[in-house]
Design a protein around this motif. Structure first.
Motif, PDB file in Angstrom:
ATOM      1  N   ALA A 260      -4.986   4.530  15.158  1.00  0.00           N
ATOM      2  CA  ALA A 260      -4.310   4.692  13.866  1.00  0.00           C
ATOM      3  C   ALA A 260      -3.961   6.152  13.675  1.00  0.00           C
ATOM      4  O   ALA A 260      -4.779   7.051  13.928  1.00  0.00           O
ATOM      5  CB  ALA A 260      -5.195   4.195  12.736  1.00  0.00           C
ATOM      6  N   SER A 264      -6.267   4.032   6.797  1.00  0.00           N
ATOM      7  CA  SER A 264      -5.572   3.014   6.012  1.00  0.00           C
ATOM      8  C   SER A 264      -6.513   1.860   5.755  1.00  0.00           C
ATOM      9  O   SER A 264      -7.485   1.649   6.490  1.00  0.00           O
ATOM     10  CB  SER A 264      -4.322   2.512   6.751  1.00  0.00           C
ATOM     11  N   GLU A 266      -5.654  -1.197   6.045  1.00  0.00           N
ATOM     12  CA  GLU A 266      -5.398  -2.228   7.051  1.00  0.00           C
ATOM     13  C   GLU A 266      -6.367  -2.099   8.225  1.00  0.00           C
ATOM     14  O   GLU A 266      -7.004  -3.066   8.637  1.00  0.00           O
ATOM     15  CB  GLU A 266      -3.951  -2.135   7.538  1.00  0.00           C
ATOM     16  N   ASP A 321      -0.558   1.532  15.827  1.00  0.00           N
ATOM     17  CA  ASP A 321       0.619   1.607  14.962  1.00  0.00           C
ATOM     18  C   ASP A 321       1.712   2.375  15.688  1.00  0.00           C
ATOM     19  O   ASP A 321       1.501   2.939  16.773  1.00  0.00           O
ATOM     20  CB  ASP A 321       0.273   2.247  13.617  1.00  0.00           C
ATOM     21  N   THR A 323       3.298   5.210  15.033  1.00  0.00           N
ATOM     22  CA  THR A 323       3.135   6.658  15.156  1.00  0.00           C
ATOM     23  C   THR A 323       2.184   7.014  16.291  1.00  0.00           C
ATOM     24  O   THR A 323       2.444   7.946  17.068  1.00  0.00           O
ATOM     25  CB  THR A 323       2.618   7.233  13.827  1.00  0.00           C
ATOM     26  N   LEU A 350       1.806  -2.631  15.571  1.00  0.00           N
ATOM     27  CA  LEU A 350       2.177  -2.862  14.176  1.00  0.00           C
ATOM     28  C   LEU A 350       3.372  -1.981  13.883  1.00  0.00           C
ATOM     29  O   LEU A 350       3.253  -0.750  13.765  1.00  0.00           O
ATOM     30  CB  LEU A 350       0.999  -2.534  13.252  1.00  0.00           C
ATOM     31  N   ALA A 351       4.554  -2.587  13.817  1.00  0.00           N
ATOM     32  CA  ALA A 351       5.800  -1.828  13.701  1.00  0.00           C
ATOM     33  C   ALA A 351       5.906  -1.171  12.329  1.00  0.00           C
ATOM     34  O   ALA A 351       5.390  -1.689  11.321  1.00  0.00           O
ATOM     35  CB  ALA A 351       6.992  -2.744  13.948  1.00  0.00           C
ATOM     36  N   ASP A 352       6.614  -0.042  12.321  1.00  0.00           N
ATOM     37  CA  ASP A 352       6.894   0.681  11.085  1.00  0.00           C
ATOM     38  C   ASP A 352       8.346   0.426  10.721  1.00  0.00           C
ATOM     39  O   ASP A 352       9.260   0.872  11.432  1.00  0.00           O
ATOM     40  CB  ASP A 352       6.642   2.172  11.278  1.00  0.00           C
ATOM     41  N   THR A 432       5.652  -7.201  12.466  1.00  0.00           N
ATOM     42  CA  THR A 432       6.335  -6.382  11.464  1.00  0.00           C
ATOM     43  C   THR A 432       5.575  -6.322  10.146  1.00  0.00           C
ATOM     44  O   THR A 432       6.008  -5.627   9.234  1.00  0.00           O
ATOM     45  CB  THR A 432       7.746  -6.934  11.216  1.00  0.00           C
ATOM     46  N   SER A 434       2.635  -4.941   8.075  1.00  0.00           N
ATOM     47  CA  SER A 434       1.705  -3.811   8.180  1.00  0.00           C
ATOM     48  C   SER A 434       0.524  -3.940   7.235  1.00  0.00           C
ATOM     49  O   SER A 434      -0.412  -3.125   7.327  1.00  0.00           O
ATOM     50  CB  SER A 434       2.446  -2.502   7.895  1.00  0.00           C
ATOM     51  N   GLU A 435       0.515  -4.923   6.329  1.00  0.00           N
ATOM     52  CA  GLU A 435      -0.576  -5.071   5.369  1.00  0.00           C
ATOM     53  C   GLU A 435      -0.978  -6.538   5.261  1.00  0.00           C
ATOM     54  O   GLU A 435      -0.243  -7.357   4.692  1.00  0.00           O
ATOM     55  CB  GLU A 435      -0.166  -4.540   3.985  1.00  0.00           C
ATOM     56  N   THR A 436      -2.126  -6.858   5.845  1.00  0.00           N
ATOM     57  CA  THR A 436      -2.689  -8.206   5.731  1.00  0.00           C
ATOM     58  C   THR A 436      -4.011  -8.194   4.980  1.00  0.00           C
ATOM     59  O   THR A 436      -4.548  -9.263   4.675  1.00  0.00           O
ATOM     60  CB  THR A 436      -2.918  -8.809   7.132  1.00  0.00           C
TER      61      THR A 436
END
Length: 607
Positions: A260, A264, A266, A321, A323, A350-352, A432, A434-436
């Protein structure tokens, strides 16, 4: 009715002379009686007694149309109307047997060996099978006989069914099938009972049709769940409950590396969830430029500052992620791609949506982000994947469909939210969302766990299979041959232990096409769980009762019969027409006439 002179003629002539003399004597005695009022009755009774003796000695015969080239075989569930129709068509004298049924009526002969048909009827060419049909293993005994099927109407029950016989703890387990009813029954509920209670149900408004039920096992071991159907109204629907045997094994723990770029929620929720599931988790989080924090759960601390061949050799999944993936050096990118192609590790990105996909992403041209409209990107959308009911989440972007991509998660409009792509022996997954973690805050841990289990199962490297012992029949039955196939085991007999405690050794024969395979035949004598052992390898399989899952069994028998018909059609000779034979009357007719005549004479004398 026909009558032919028997051979030799001497007994026939002696009996004929005796009957003629007896008729004359009784007639003279009846006429000389002083009471002339019942003279006619005495004469008729005398002739009836003599005729009864004659029919008792030499009964006449009647013509009987029969076929010596065709026979009938009755199996469970046959229709008596179909039997009567075929006997009228082929002739009442056509031979028929009941096949391997202990409940056959005494007046119906039984047959347990198809090869014996050749000995009983040497000219047999066609065999009519009524009812549910013959087991596939018995068909080779027919030789070049032509097989004609006359299946009975499907009874009310589960026509088709399918489920995984082995699953892991915590993973959704699904049973699918279809229910058949003979007539309209109104709404019907199909229910799944597991672990001591009702776990899932589905409503069939038409009373029949396809269904899909699921359950998440939480404990290891062998279990027998139950599938039943119940009508909403009292319609008289009768469907026997069916067993669902299942072996639940421990989930295979994964070694996961989380990368990461910044702290976050996530990644915080994800690392805690994965650790609770027994996975080994290593986390590297960027705090500021050149400063990172590491954390290890269910594993000892190690150096994870850079991706190296040694690190990836003990890592199953790299979850990162965009980045963090962009920040990898050229050497780290090469190491990651080599691990993917060798099947050592999988990559989950995990795409941005605010940036392009990293250049370091393998097979990047196949993954193309498509931003959602502003309104759609802010409102939760329903998500669909194979093992769970719809869940809602914010979808800022989707993936453009491509031939090389395999859909994992989609929206209600079939837009890709997560997809996988094979790279050599490994898998790359791009998601796609990013928040589950809101699912956990909403008290929906089952949805959260099913989503991540689905993605991790798609990206994790395949586990090398070990030695196995598997039955080759989906519906094993007592007193029926069952082929057991071993893989990766020595060519030594395996031991099978029945629920009663009795053990049997099964000899193996190596497969001529696949040297790693060996097969042997086992004859189970009872239903229930059976244990197969070879050295340190142990496997369990379930044998169904003779009256369980008859619908799928009938389907398999009809398919096997159709294939057999197609194979033997070219070798069939034309059938011979029915012939006529004679069948003598029962001697009880003569005995009855004699008793009637003698009884009338005795009664008339007493009056």
């Amino acid at each position: 009715m026909t009558y032919s002179l028997p051979t030799p003629l001497l007994p026939f002539l002696l009996v004929l002379a005796l009957c003629v003399l007896l008729a004359i004597g009784l007639s003279v005695a009846a006429l000389r009686r002083s009471n002339r009022a019942r003279r006619g009755w005495r004469l008729v009774a005398s002739l009836l007694a003599v005729a009864g003796l004659w029919l008792l000695a030499f009964p006449p015969s009647q013509p009987l149309r029969t076929s010596t080239t065709e026979a009938l075989l009755l199996t469970d569930g046959y229709s008596p109307d179909t039997l009567r129709h075929l006997l009228r068509q082929l002739g009442p004298g056509t031979r028929f047997w009941r096949y391997t049924s202990p409940t056959a009526s005494p007046d119906t002969p039984t047959l347990s060996n198809l090869a014996a048909l050749r000995q009983r009827l040497p000219g047999l060419q066609r065999l009519h099978v009524l009812g549910q049909g013959l087991p596939a293993a018995d068909l080779p005994e027919l030789g070049d006989l032509r097989l004609l099927m006359h299946p009975s109407a499907p009874r009310a029950g589960f026509r088709l069914a399918g489920w995984a016989r082995t699953t892991q703890v915590g993973k959704p387990w699904v049973v699918e099938g279809s229910l058949t009813t003979r007539e309209a029954t109104g709404t019907v509920w199909v229910r799944l009972r597991a672990a001591g209670g009702l776990r899932d149900s589905v409503q069939l408004p038409a009373g029949h049709g396809a269904f899909r039920l699921q359950f998440v096992p939480k404990t290891e071991g062998r279990a027998v769940y139950q599938l039943d159907a119940r009508a909403a109204a009292n319609s008289g629907l009768r469907v026997l409950p069916e067993p669902l045997p299942l072996t639940v094994v421990a989930a295979h723990p994964l070694r996961i590396l989380l990368l990461a770029a910044s702290p976050s929620f996530e990644f915080r929720f994800l690392k805690e969830y994965l650790a609770r599931q027994g996975h080994s988790v290593a986390l590297r989080v960027g705090l500021s430029r050149g400063l990172t924090q590491t954390e290890f759960l269910n594993q000892p601390a190690a150096e994870i500052g850079r991706l190296t061949p040694a690190l990836l050799s003990r890592t199953d999944v790299v979850l990162t992620d965009a980045t963090s993936l962009t920040a990898l050096s050229g050497a780290e990118t090469g190491v990651l791609q080599a691990a993917l192609r060798n099947g050592q590790s999988g990559l989950l990105l995990l795409a941005d949506p605010a940036a392009l996909l990293p250049r370091a992403l393998p097979a990047r041209p196949d993954f193309v982000l498509e931003l959602q409209p502003t309104k759609s990107a802010q409102e939760p959308q329903e998500l669909y994947w194979a093992e769970i009911s719809p869940a809602k989440a914010v979808v800022p972007a989707t993936l453009r469909p491509a031939p090389a991509l395999r859909a994992l998660v989609t929206t209600q409009r079939r837009q890709l939210v997560a997809a996988s792509r094979r790279i050599g022996l490994g898998q790359v997954v791009v998601a796609t969302i990013s928040e589950t973690f809101p699912w956990m805050l909403q008290g929906r841990p089952a949805v959260y766990g099913a989503y991540w289990s689905h993605l991790l199962s798609a990206v994790a490297p395949a586990v090398a299979p070990g030695p196995t012992i598997l039955p080759q029949d989906a519906w094993p039955r007592p007193n029926a041959p069952l082929t057991l196939r071993t893989t990766g085991l020595p060519l030594t007999p395996i031991t099978v232990r029945a629920p009663t405690g009795q053990s049997a050794r099964v000899a193996l024969q190596q497969d001529a096409r696949v040297p790693e395979w060996a097969e042997g035949t086992y004859w189970p004598s009872t239903s229930g769980w059976h244990q197969a052992t070879s050295g340190s390898t142990t496997a369990w399989f379930y044998v169904f009762g003779s009256q369980e899952w008859r619908g799928p069994e009938m389907q398999l028998r009809q398919q096997a019969a159709a294939q057999w018909q197609a194979q033997t059609q070219a070798r069939i000779r034309p059938a011979v027409a029915a012939t006529t034979s004679s069948q003598p009357w029962s001697r009880w007719w003569g005995f009855g006439l004699f008793l009637l005549g003698a009884g009338l004479l005795w009664l008339e004398e007493k009056l």
